[in-house]
Design a protein around this motif. Structure first.
Motif, PDB file in Angstrom:
ATOM      1  N   LEU A 194       0.806  -1.222   0.000  1.00 28.40           N
ATOM      2  CA  LEU A 194       0.000   0.000   0.000  1.00 28.40           C
ATOM      3  C   LEU A 194       0.833   1.262   0.000  1.00 28.40           C
ATOM      4  N   ASP A 195       0.408   2.228  -0.796  1.00 24.31           N
ATOM      5  CA  ASP A 195       0.907   3.592  -0.702  1.00 24.31           C
ATOM      6  C   ASP A 195       0.139   4.232   0.458  1.00 24.31           C
ATOM      7  N   LEU A 196       0.834   4.842   1.388  1.00 22.29           N
ATOM      8  CA  LEU A 196       0.149   5.451   2.523  1.00 22.29           C
ATOM      9  C   LEU A 196      -0.567   6.740   2.138  1.00 22.29           C
ATOM     10  N   GLN A 197      -0.096   7.434   1.100  1.00 23.87           N
ATOM     11  CA  GLN A 197      -0.670   8.726   0.729  1.00 23.87           C
ATOM     12  C   GLN A 197      -1.482   8.620  -0.560  1.00 23.87           C
ATOM     13  N   LEU A 198      -2.557   7.858  -0.483  1.00 24.74           N
ATOM     14  CA  LEU A 198      -3.469   7.723  -1.616  1.00 24.74           C
ATOM     15  C   LEU A 198      -4.492   8.848  -1.586  1.00 24.74           C
ATOM     16  N   PRO A 199      -4.991   9.267  -2.738  1.00 27.83           N
ATOM     17  CA  PRO A 199      -6.097  10.232  -2.727  1.00 27.83           C
ATOM     18  C   PRO A 199      -7.355   9.547  -2.197  1.00 27.83           C
ATOM     19  N   GLY A 200      -8.192  10.289  -1.535  1.00 29.07           N
ATOM     20  CA  GLY A 200      -9.390   9.680  -0.929  1.00 29.07           C
ATOM     21  C   GLY A 200      -8.971   8.911   0.315  1.00 29.07           C
ATOM     22  N   MET A 201      -9.319   7.647   0.363  1.00 27.61           N
ATOM     23  CA  MET A 201      -8.964   6.793   1.499  1.00 27.61           C
ATOM     24  C   MET A 201      -7.465   6.497   1.451  1.00 27.61           C
ATOM     25  N   SER A 202      -6.749   6.806   2.529  1.00 21.04           N
ATOM     26  CA  SER A 202      -5.302   6.562   2.579  1.00 21.04           C
ATOM     27  C   SER A 202      -5.019   5.069   2.752  1.00 21.04           C
ATOM     28  N   GLY A 203      -3.767   4.709   2.561  1.00 19.31           N
ATOM     29  CA  GLY A 203      -3.363   3.327   2.769  1.00 19.31           C
ATOM     30  C   GLY A 203      -3.613   2.866   4.191  1.00 19.31           C
ATOM     31  N   ALA A 204      -3.345   3.732   5.167  1.00 19.45           N
ATOM     32  CA  ALA A 204      -3.582   3.387   6.569  1.00 19.45           C
ATOM     33  C   ALA A 204      -5.073   3.190   6.832  1.00 19.45           C
ATOM     34  N   GLU A 205      -5.912   4.035   6.229  1.00 20.37           N
ATOM     35  CA  GLU A 205      -7.359   3.887   6.383  1.00 20.37           C
ATOM     36  C   GLU A 205      -7.849   2.605   5.722  1.00 20.37           C
ATOM     37  N   LEU A 206      -7.262   2.249   4.591  1.00 25.57           N
ATOM     38  CA  LEU A 206      -7.623   0.994   3.932  1.00 25.57           C
ATOM     39  C   LEU A 206      -7.261  -0.183   4.821  1.00 25.57           C
ATOM     40  N   GLN A 207      -6.100  -0.149   5.422  1.00 29.08           N
ATOM     41  CA  GLN A 207      -5.694  -1.222   6.321  1.00 29.08           C
ATOM     42  C   GLN A 207      -6.669  -1.335   7.496  1.00 29.08           C
ATOM     43  N   GLN A 208      -7.085  -0.223   8.051  1.00 30.15           N
ATOM     44  CA  GLN A 208      -8.061  -0.231   9.141  1.00 30.15           C
ATOM     45  C   GLN A 208      -9.392  -0.807   8.670  1.00 30.15           C
ATOM     46  N   GLU A 209      -9.827  -0.441   7.474  1.00 31.33           N
ATOM     47  CA  GLU A 209     -11.079  -0.951   6.918  1.00 31.33           C
ATOM     48  C   GLU A 209     -11.016  -2.470   6.764  1.00 31.33           C
ATOM     49  N   LEU A 210      -9.907  -2.964   6.255  1.00 26.23           N
ATOM     50  CA  LEU A 210      -9.756  -4.414   6.094  1.00 26.23           C
ATOM     51  C   LEU A 210      -9.782  -5.115   7.451  1.00 26.23           C
ATOM     52  N   GLN A 211      -9.168  -4.511   8.441  1.00 24.14           N
ATOM     53  CA  GLN A 211      -9.176  -5.083   9.789  1.00 24.14           C
ATOM     54  C   GLN A 211     -10.602  -5.121  10.335  1.00 24.14           C
ATOM     55  N   GLN A 212     -11.363  -4.057  10.125  1.00 26.31           N
ATOM     56  CA  GLN A 212     -12.746  -4.026  10.590  1.00 26.31           C
ATOM     57  C   GLN A 212     -13.607  -5.076   9.880  1.00 26.31           C
ATOM     58  N   ARG A 213     -13.256  -5.387   8.638  1.00 26.96           N
ATOM     59  CA  ARG A 213     -13.977  -6.410   7.883  1.00 26.96           C
ATOM     60  C   ARG A 213     -13.543  -7.816   8.254  1.00 26.96           C
ATOM     61  N   GLY A 214     -12.547  -7.937   9.124  1.00 27.22           N
ATOM     62  CA  GLY A 214     -12.114  -9.237   9.573  1.00 27.22           C
ATOM     63  C   GLY A 214     -11.129  -9.934   8.647  1.00 27.22           C
ATOM     64  N   VAL A 215     -10.461  -9.166   7.791  1.00 35.75           N
ATOM     65  CA  VAL A 215      -9.467  -9.753   6.902  1.00 35.75           C
ATOM     66  C   VAL A 215      -8.244 -10.106   7.736  1.00 35.75           C
ATOM     67  N   ASP A 216      -7.840 -11.383   7.657  1.00 33.33           N
ATOM     68  CA  ASP A 216      -6.670 -11.824   8.409  1.00 33.33           C
ATOM     69  C   ASP A 216      -5.409 -11.213   7.811  1.00 33.33           C
ATOM     70  N   ARG A 217      -4.484 -10.892   8.690  1.00 35.26           N
ATOM     71  CA  ARG A 217      -3.204 -10.373   8.209  1.00 35.26           C
ATOM     72  C   ARG A 217      -2.107 -10.708   9.198  1.00 35.26           C
ATOM     73  N   VAL A 218      -0.912 -10.776   8.680  1.00 38.50           N
ATOM     74  CA  VAL A 218       0.271 -10.967   9.505  1.00 38.50           C
ATOM     75  C   VAL A 218       1.196  -9.830   9.171  1.00 38.50           C
ATOM     76  N   MET A 219       1.597  -9.111  10.183  1.00 34.69           N
ATOM     77  CA  MET A 219       2.508  -7.981   9.954  1.00 34.69           C
ATOM     78  C   MET A 219       3.838  -8.292  10.592  1.00 34.69           C
ATOM     79  N   GLY A 220       4.898  -7.991   9.872  1.00 35.08           N
ATOM     80  CA  GLY A 220       6.234  -8.256  10.399  1.00 35.08           C
ATOM     81  C   GLY A 220       7.022  -7.004  10.543  1.00 35.08           C
TER      82      GLY A 220
END
Length: 81
Positions: free
Chosen positions: A55-81
């Motif tokens: 993800l690019d963090l500085q996207l127009p509209g919804m930022s990359g960080a906001e997209l990551q939060q949205e996916l987390q709220q939707r229950g998308v599994d992720r592993v961060m290292g």
């Protein structure tokens, strides 16, 4: 059983970055899908399976960080290292 590599999803508003990342990951044998915005990524059908999201963090509209939060709220599994 044959294992399939994870799909790499590249979300970046800069076409040259999308193209470069796509070439890089494809050269390493990964399937790649690119998107110019978080909204375009969210509108795409969920293919399931293993995936990596670049993800690019500085996207127009919804930022990359906001997209990551949205996916987390939707229950998308992720592993961060």
């Amino acid at each position: 059983m044959t294992e399939h590599p994870a799909t790499v999803y590249v979300v970046d508003d800069d076409e040259s970055i999308r193209r470069a990342m796509s070439r890089l990951f494809r050269s390493a044998g990964f399937p790649v899908q690119t998107f110019h915005s978080a909204a375009e990524f969210l509108a795409a059908p969920d293919t399931g399976g293993l995936a990596c999201l670049l993800l690019d963090l500085q996207l127009p509209g919804m930022s990359g960080a906001e997209l990551q939060q949205e996916l987390q709220q939707r229950g998308v599994d992720r592993v961060m290292g």
